[in-house]
Scaffold this active site. Structure first.
Site: not given
Ligand code: DX5
Ligand code: ZN
Length: 220
Positions: A9, A34, A36, A38, A67, A69, A138, A176
């Site tokens: 990620s 990956h 993320d 947000m 991903h 969010m 998750m 994840d």
């Molecule tokens: C959280 C994300 C994850 C996150 C994982 O909202 O979806 O992908 O970046 O990070 P680590 O591996 O540090 O838990």
């Molecule tokens: Zn993620």
């Protein structure tokens, strides 16, 4: 069962040199990147949008595992696809019509993923499993990297594994959040086929990325 896929990620990468970080992850043996996304509304943090996905696209041949969010999500699906997303994963809570949202992802040409928060029941997958190429479980509440793995998701991974096996289609089961050399073997044993890892890959020096990825895939 094939080799476990590792999806670093970029949330944990150095945002000042993201292209380099993506190339380094590919060189280190990653299987997907990956991303993320947000929005500060669906989750309490803000990260990046389609412009950054588009900038990253030329830096890697690996699939971009995006991903989302964000809520609403439907108006942005095409933008992320055009920016270069190969897999687009959405949360059922992101809008009122999860089936329609997954249809929109499929119609964009991307593979479709459904993400289940720690508190989201496994039956969220029922009636939409035929539209899904990936299930993202998750193992932390979404919004931040570096959180602690929630043990309670292990039986959920097993339950989703059984649902996928019953269907008999090759759906990626991705986990994840909070994955490291200690938690990875537990989620693999529960039936995961892909692991997202931010801190465990990008934490520390780029010279360690290959080792970090190796340790996640087949812990010593
Ligand atoms: C959280 C994300 C994850 C996150 C994982 O909202 O979806 O992908 O970046 O990070 P680590 O591996 O540090 O838990
Ligand atoms: Zn993620």
């Amino acid at each position: 069962m094939g080799r476990t896929l590792i999806a670093p990620s970029i949330l944990a990468a150095d945002f000042a040199k993201l292209g380099e970080e993506v190339r380094a992850a590919e060189a280190a043996g990653a299987d997907m990147i990956h991303v993320d996304v947000m929005d500060g509304h669906f989750v309490p943090n803000i990260s990046i949008g389609p412009v950054v996905v588009k900038s990253l696209r030329p830096h890697t041949k690996l699939p971009l595992d995006v991903h989302l969010m964000i809520s609403p999500v439907d108006p942005y699906i095409q933008d992320f696809r055009e920016a270069g997303a190969d897999i687009i994963t959405i949360h059922p809570e992101a809008g009122p019509h999860v089936h329609r949202t997954l249809q929109a992802v499929k119609a964009s040409g991307a593979k479709a993923g459904l993400a289940l928060n720690p508190g989201t029941p496994v039956d969220a997958l029922d009636y939409v499993i035929d539209l899904v190429d990936l299930v993202l479980i998750m193992s932390v509440n979404p919004g931040f990297g570096g959180q602690r793995f929630i043990d309670g998701v292990l039986p959920k991974i097993e339950a989703i594994r059984r649902k996928i096996d019953a269907i008999g289609r090759d759906i990626i089961l991705e986990v994840d959040g909070g994955l490291n050399a200690k938690t990875a073997p537990r989620v693999i044993a529960a039936g995961a086929t892909a692991l997202v890892a931010g801190t465990a890959v990008y934490g520390g020096d780029p010279s360690a990325y290959a080792d970090n990825i190796r340790k996640l895939r087949s812990p010593a």
